[in-house]
Design an enzyme around this catalytic site. Structure first.
Site, PDB file in Angstrom:
ATOM      1  CB  SER A  81      -0.966   0.021   1.183  1.00  0.00           C
ATOM      2  OG  SER A  81      -0.278   0.260   2.390  1.00  0.00           O
TER       3      SER A  81
ATOM      4  CE  LYS B 146      -2.794   2.137   4.907  1.00  0.00           C
ATOM      5  NZ  LYS B 146      -2.586   1.310   3.761  1.00  0.00           N
TER       6      LYS B 146
END
Length: 174
Positions: free
Chosen positions: A35, A78
């Site tokens: 990700s 993230k």
């Protein structure tokens, strides 16, 4: 006997010191998944520093480790793209924060996953996205959503593995 007692005390002090450092100063984490490609890759080992967020809030551009809100035993890595009070939307694959299209040279590829209606980030929370937007479970999904500061573990500061990419991780601040 005295030597054994001294050794036991030394081991106990070392264990307590290690616990305090891991709890309040830094820890190592391993990237699991894609990700954050291309910035971070699967199996990269990182040092996460926890101290700065005792004194300041996360900023847009910071790469953070968060506890997954739906299962706080899991951790995600993230990028913070917006903070409390910011308005966020995704339109035609482009991220807008406070009605300004963001230049994001760090993302893997343009988003093809659709639009995201404008929301205002609540105070004491962050809005996070993966750099591989087409393959990231992040704030666009209700199980992640706005991430409360209490779930932010720390800032990914340093890559220790692979050795060929060893070094500090640059935040992409405004």
């Amino acid at each position: 006997m005295k030597e054994l007692l001294d050794l036991g005390k030394s081991i106990l002090v070392a264990i307590i010191a290690a616990f305090l450092i891991i709890t309040f100063v830094f820890e190592t984490v391993s990237v699991d998944g894609h990700s954050m490609d291309p910035t971070l890759n699967n199996k990269d080992r990182l040092i996460v520093e926890k101290v700065s967020y005792y004194f300041r809030a996360p900023k847009p551009g910071d790469i953070v480790v968060i506890k997954y809100p739906a299962n706080p035993k899991e951790k995600f890595i993230k990028r913070v793209v917006a903070v409390g009070g910011d308005k966020v939307k995704i339109e035609n694959g482009k991220l807008y924060v406070n009605d300004v299209a963001k230049n994001e040279p760090y993302i893997l590829e343009p988003m093809v996953t659709g639009d995201f209606n404008e929301v205002t980030v609540p105070n004491n929370t962050v809005f996070v996205l993966g750099d591989n937007r087409n393959n990231s479970r992040d704030s666009r999904f209700s199980d992640v959503g706005f991430v409360n500061y209490k779930l932010v573990v720390g800032r990914a500061a340093f890559r220790i593995y692979p050795f060929s990419r060893f070094g500090t991780l640059k935040s992409a601040h405004k």
